[in-house]
Structure formats: structure tokens, C-alpha cells
Design a protein around this motif. Structure first.
Motif, PDB file in Angstrom:
ATOM      1  N   THR A  33       4.383   5.869   0.233  1.00  0.00           N
ATOM      2  CA  THR A  33       3.072   5.866  -0.402  1.00  0.00           C
ATOM      3  C   THR A  33       2.071   5.265   0.581  1.00  0.00           C
ATOM      4  OG1 THR A  33       3.296   3.653  -1.366  1.00  0.00           O
ATOM      5  CG2 THR A  33       4.176   5.498  -2.655  1.00  0.00           C
ATOM      6  N   ALA A  34       0.811   5.237   0.202  1.00  0.00           N
ATOM      7  CA  ALA A  34      -0.222   4.660   1.066  1.00  0.00           C
ATOM      8  C   ALA A  34      -0.005   3.170   1.268  1.00  0.00           C
ATOM      9  CB  ALA A  34      -1.606   4.917   0.467  1.00  0.00           C
ATOM     10  N   THR A  35       0.678   2.520   0.333  1.00  0.00           N
ATOM     11  CA  THR A  35       0.846   1.068   0.405  1.00  0.00           C
ATOM     12  C   THR A  35       2.285   0.620   0.595  1.00  0.00           C
ATOM     13  OG1 THR A  35       1.006   0.961  -2.000  1.00  0.00           O
ATOM     14  CG2 THR A  35      -1.193   0.663  -1.030  1.00  0.00           C
ATOM     15  N   GLY A  36       3.220   1.530   0.770  1.00  0.00           N
ATOM     16  CA  GLY A  36       4.632   1.151   0.923  1.00  0.00           C
ATOM     17  C   GLY A  36       5.538   2.311   0.562  1.00  0.00           C
ATOM     18  N   LYS A  37       6.409   2.074  -0.404  1.00  0.00           N
ATOM     19  CA  LYS A  37       7.349   3.122  -0.806  1.00  0.00           C
ATOM     20  C   LYS A  37       7.678   2.997  -2.280  1.00  0.00           C
ATOM     21  CE  LYS A  37      11.649   0.657   0.107  1.00  0.00           C
ATOM     22  NZ  LYS A  37      10.992  -0.597   0.393  1.00  0.00           N
TER      23      LYS A  37
END
Length: 133
Positions: free
Chosen positions: A116-120
């Protein structure tokens, strides 16, 4: 499925080993509410393994847990701020750790990861034995 009961449950939390029992109870309560009692043990174990990975490997212990009641079973996802994807390893049964993703891969009917844009997000599905017509 019960029509008046929300079929999605979300929880934002800070993972700590002492909070895992509370999360397992919350998962069990939600699955009971949905009439998915037969999935409680497997779901609680898989969620616990994913949350343990957040605690051990993510830069931040904060994450989100989402459960969805679907026609054929449940879908669960844990999202965190770590970009490194989990790896399934052959378990070393003498080691104190390292078996979580192996257990999840053998228990869940399907599982996967999404960056994702911020991690997973790591997700899994469990199928119910009996499906409503």
C-alpha cells in the motif's frame, strides 16, 4: 447472514503481546455474532500470527485489523506500516519463533499480501463448511 448486523468489523490497535488475548476474544465474539463459530479457532490463530509479525517486524506496532463476513466464509486483513513482505519458511521446530506464516499458509484457504502507499496488508480467507443457500 443476518441483515441488520454489519458484515465488516474494523479495529485499529497498538500490538503488544498482552493485547493478543483481547483481540482473539474480539475476533471470536464477532464470528459468533455472524454465526461463524466453526471458524473461530482458525481465525483467532491466523490473526494472532499476523499481529505477532507486526509486533516483531514492523517499525511501528500500530496496525489495522479488518474482518468481513462473506457468503462462503470470512476474509481478514492486517495492515501495517512495514513495506517488507512476510516470507513463509520451513519451520525449525526447535526455534522459539519463525512458524507464523507457515501455520497461516497451512490453515487459511487463501492468503496474500498487498503493498500500500503506507506499508502493506496481509490477508487471508477461511471458508465455512456449510454455505447458506
Amino acid at each position: 447472514m443476518a441483515e441488520n448486523i454489519p458484515q465488516r468489523f474494523e479495529l485499529r490497535l497498538r500490538v503488544h503481546p498482552q493485547t493478543l488475548a483481547d483481540v482473539r476474544r474480539a475476533v471470536g465474539a464477532r464470528l459468533r455474532l455472524w454465526g461463524r463459530e466453526e471458524l473461530i479457532t482458525a481465525a483467532a490463530m491466523c490473526v494472532t500470527e499476523l499481529l505477532s509479525n507486526v509486533h516483531k517486524h514492523a517499525a511501528s506496532p500500530e496496525c489495522a485489523l479488518a474482518l468481513e463476513n462473506r457468503r462462503h466464509g470470512i476474509h481478514a486483513a492486517v495492515s501495517d506500516t512495514e513495506f517488507a513482505l512476510p516470507v513463509v519458511r520451513e519451520p525449525d521446530f526447535l526455534s522459539e519463533s519463525g512458524r507464523g506464516m507457515f501455520l497461516l499458509s497451512k490453515t487459511a484457504h487463501e492468503w496474500g499480501t498487498e503493498l500500500t502507499a503506507t506499508g502493506k496488508t496481509v490477508w487471508f480467507t477461511l471458508h465455512a463448511e456449510a454455505v447458506d443457500p
